[in-house]
Enzyme design. Structure first.
Site, PDB file in Angstrom:
ATOM      1  N   LYS A   1       0.833  -1.203   0.000  1.00 14.69           N
ATOM      2  CA  LYS A   1       0.000   0.000   0.000  1.00 14.69           C
ATOM      3  C   LYS A   1       0.869   1.255   0.000  1.00 14.69           C
ATOM      4  O   LYS A   1       0.543   2.253  -0.654  1.00 14.69           O
ATOM      5  CB  LYS A   1      -0.925  -0.008   1.229  1.00 14.69           C
ATOM      6  CG  LYS A   1      -1.837   1.220   1.365  1.00 14.69           C
ATOM      7  CD  LYS A   1      -2.997   1.183   0.389  1.00 14.69           C
ATOM      8  CE  LYS A   1      -3.864   2.453   0.470  1.00 14.69           C
ATOM      9  NZ  LYS A   1      -4.625   2.571   1.711  1.00 14.69           N
TER      10      LYS A   1
ATOM     11  N   GLY B   1       8.997 -24.521  14.373  1.00 17.50           N
ATOM     12  CA  GLY B   1       8.312 -25.533  15.157  1.00 17.50           C
ATOM     13  C   GLY B   1       7.938 -26.771  14.373  1.00 17.50           C
ATOM     14  O   GLY B   1       7.637 -26.704  13.173  1.00 17.50           O
TER      15      GLY B   1
ATOM     16  N   GLY C   1       0.887 -17.883  -7.281  1.00 19.26           N
ATOM     17  CA  GLY C   1       0.102 -18.406  -6.168  1.00 19.26           C
ATOM     18  C   GLY C   1       0.950 -18.640  -4.936  1.00 19.26           C
ATOM     19  O   GLY C   1       2.178 -18.456  -4.958  1.00 19.26           O
TER      20      GLY C   1
ATOM     21  N   ASP D   1      -4.401 -18.011   6.428  1.00 20.68           N
ATOM     22  CA  ASP D   1      -4.124 -18.485   5.066  1.00 20.68           C
ATOM     23  C   ASP D   1      -3.759 -19.961   4.986  1.00 20.68           C
ATOM     24  O   ASP D   1      -3.815 -20.559   3.911  1.00 20.68           O
ATOM     25  CB  ASP D   1      -2.978 -17.670   4.451  1.00 20.68           C
ATOM     26  CG  ASP D   1      -3.353 -16.214   4.211  1.00 20.68           C
ATOM     27  OD1 ASP D   1      -4.451 -15.812   4.632  1.00 20.68           O
ATOM     28  OD2 ASP D   1      -2.540 -15.488   3.609  1.00 20.68           O
TER      29      ASP D   1
ATOM     30  N   HIS E   1     -22.145  14.785  -1.898  1.00 18.21           N
ATOM     31  CA  HIS E   1     -21.816  15.369  -3.194  1.00 18.21           C
ATOM     32  C   HIS E   1     -20.653  16.349  -3.063  1.00 18.21           C
ATOM     33  O   HIS E   1     -20.588  17.117  -2.118  1.00 18.21           O
ATOM     34  CB  HIS E   1     -23.052  16.113  -3.725  1.00 18.21           C
ATOM     35  CG  HIS E   1     -22.932  16.551  -5.151  1.00 18.21           C
ATOM     36  ND1 HIS E   1     -22.845  15.654  -6.185  1.00 18.21           N
ATOM     37  CD2 HIS E   1     -22.881  17.789  -5.698  1.00 18.21           C
ATOM     38  CE1 HIS E   1     -22.741  16.323  -7.318  1.00 18.21           C
ATOM     39  NE2 HIS E   1     -22.766  17.614  -7.057  1.00 18.21           N
TER      40      HIS E   1
END
Length: 503
Positions: A60, A124, A298, A340, A478
């Site tokens: 970002k 681990g 990926g 993930d 607006h």
């Protein structure tokens, strides 16, 4: 005997840290075990996971650098005298971004210390369902036992191992954000959102950038063009959200090598990288040289060293991801997984954080609340941002049938584009609704400036079951881009021109 910890979290990314800190709030004894395996190019980083170190945060910030470059061009139309040509220095930007990321690494360490969470910089692997063997970089071993264990190791970028020289000479997003010097002429290969985002900001800061594109862009995002009777048309047209993103990038200066398949990468004596690829449309073999080749094919779950098979944690044989139920529980009691690394979950930082907190609350706070993965908003930070929440048009048709779906859409022009004479042909909004009387909103897709900020606001309404009539009663602010959502009235079914004229 008694286990040493109430909770052990393996993985110090967004989800794991959120879970550990939340558990500590309940006065539990908690440890976090975290280790970053160097990338094939040797890149490493500190605690915080992908988002902080090689994902959302640096991406970002570099996207912002590119937006500032565009703003410099616009500024002249608004009366600012800016001497030409303007020049971007990668090393200055990179140092500033990397310094900020390091400050976040330090902040996470301090927070864990403040909450009395034990931090173990170790790799681990399971010995049994309650025991994990930790190994330091120097090879020192520590055995940790816990009543509950949460796996939150996330994923790492994959390399296309079938392409000669790909691993030896290519980088991934794990490396790009930590480069000290400019990547120069760059080829982000294959077309995932990270490939487009990186190509976008590299082009924006003035680098020669080409994307090798083997199929449709932004696979998994909205691809539908229009609905005709009962038949869904899904080929690439100007109306597809994903197609609009790439068309804008082309006009912005990014080159696209469409339907091309790289076959090998070779290092030349000049240190440049020669890439050979096959052009499927022309049935020809082509080559070009680049300073940097970046793979975006990926991500794979980071589970190889965990020794999951020993304790019986089930994974999807195709994806390698850990199979969990609605409560994030694996096939082994007291072992959980979030983020993930889990099968069927969105690969997004905020969902991992929320899932981690809720899991800790269920384990230690007498809560029964599960994570709700429906209507999760997200944004692709391409030069013209693409934000969405809810169902894509294809998914809505698949769930409810084309006759039961109404799609409202509009091409609009941001006011700030007018004086600067910027092309706005790809600024587009699509709202997917049920066609019944209530017309509940199933999905909202927005391409334009600050798409993330726009979608974040509308996400609440859609999460609460907002309907099309309610949206039409909402007074717009607006003149803003978000206001255009409250004025959608042309349906795709009507075939009328969806271009907004006037205010």
């Amino acid at each position: 005997g008694k286990n040493e910890y109430d909770l052990l979290v393996i993985g110090g990314g967004s989800g794991g840290l959120a879970c550990a800190k939340e558990a500590a709030q309940f006065g539990r004894k908690v440890a976090v075990l975290d280790y970053v395996e160097p990338s094939p190019q040797g890149t490493t980083w500190g605690i915080g996971g992908t988002c902080v170190n090689v994902g959302c945060i640096p991406k970002k910030l570099m996207h912002q650098a590119a937006l500032l470059g565009s703003a410099l061009k616009d500024a002249q139309h608004y009366g600012w005298n800016i001497s030409q040509p303007v020049h971007h220095t990668w090393s200055v930007m990179a140092q500033a971004v990397q310094n900020y990321v390091k400050s976040l690494n330090w902040g996470h360490r301090v927070q864990l210390q403040d909450k009395k969470v034990k931090y173990l910089n170790m790799k681990g692997s399971f010995s049994d369902p309650h025991t994990v063997r930790g190994l330091t970089k120097a090879g020192k071993e520590t055995v940790v036992t816990a009543d509950n264990i949460v796996i939150a190791t996330g994923g790492r970028p994959k390399y296309p191992t079938h392409i000669a020289g790909a691993r030896e000479h290519g980088i991934t997003s794990d490396d790009l954000f930590w480069l000290k010097e400019s990547p120069g002429k760059t080829l982000p290969s294959f077309i995932l959102d990270v490939s487009l985002e990186c190509a976008g900001f590299l082009t924006g800061i003035g680098l020669d950038t080409a994307v090798m594109m083997r199929s449709i862009p932004l696979r998994g995002f909205d691809q539908a063009s229009h609905i005709s009777g009962n038949k869904q048309i899904c080929f690439t047209t100007q109306q597809q959200m994903a197609s609009l993103v790439t068309k804008h990038m082309e006009s912005y200066g990014t080159k696209f090598l469409k339907r091309c398949f790289p076959t090998k990468v070779e290092k030349l004596k000049s240190n440049k990288l020669q890439v050979t690829w096959k052009n499927a449309d022309l049935d020809t073999e082509e080559t070009d040289s680049f300073d940097t080749v970046m793979w975006a094919v990926g991500r794979a779950p980071d589970t190889k060293t965990l020794n999951l098979e020993t304790v019986g944690v089930k994974t999807n044989s195709e994806t390698g991801k850990i199979i969990v139920d609605a409560s994030e529980a694996t096939s082994v009691p007291h072992i959980y997984a979030i983020g993930d690394v889990t099968e069927g979950r969105p690969e997004l930082t905020p969902t991992a954080i929320a899932a981690g907190k809720l899991l800790a609350q269920r384990l230690f706070g007498q809560s029964s609340e599960l994570m709700d993965y429906d209507n999760v908003p997200t944004t692709v930070f391409t030069p013209l941002e693409y934000g969405c929440v809810g169902l894509s048009e294809e998914a809505a048709v698949q769930c409810h049938g084309s006759d039961n779906i109404e799609v409202y859409h509009a091409y609009y022009k941001p006011l700030e584009f007018t004086v600067a004479e910027r092309d706005a042909t790809q600024c587009y909004i699509k709202m997917v609704c049920l066609r019944e009387r209530e017309q509940r909103i199933l999905g909202l897709h927005f391409i334009g400036p600050n798409a993330g900020e726009v979608i974040q606001g509308f996400a609440l309404g859609i999460k609460c079951g907002a309907t099309y009539p309610q949206m039409m009663k909402t007074v717009g602010i607006h003149p803003t881009c978000a206001e255009e959502v409250t004025k959608l009235h042309i349906t795709k079914r009507s075939g009328l021109d969806a271009t907004v004229t006037g205010c």
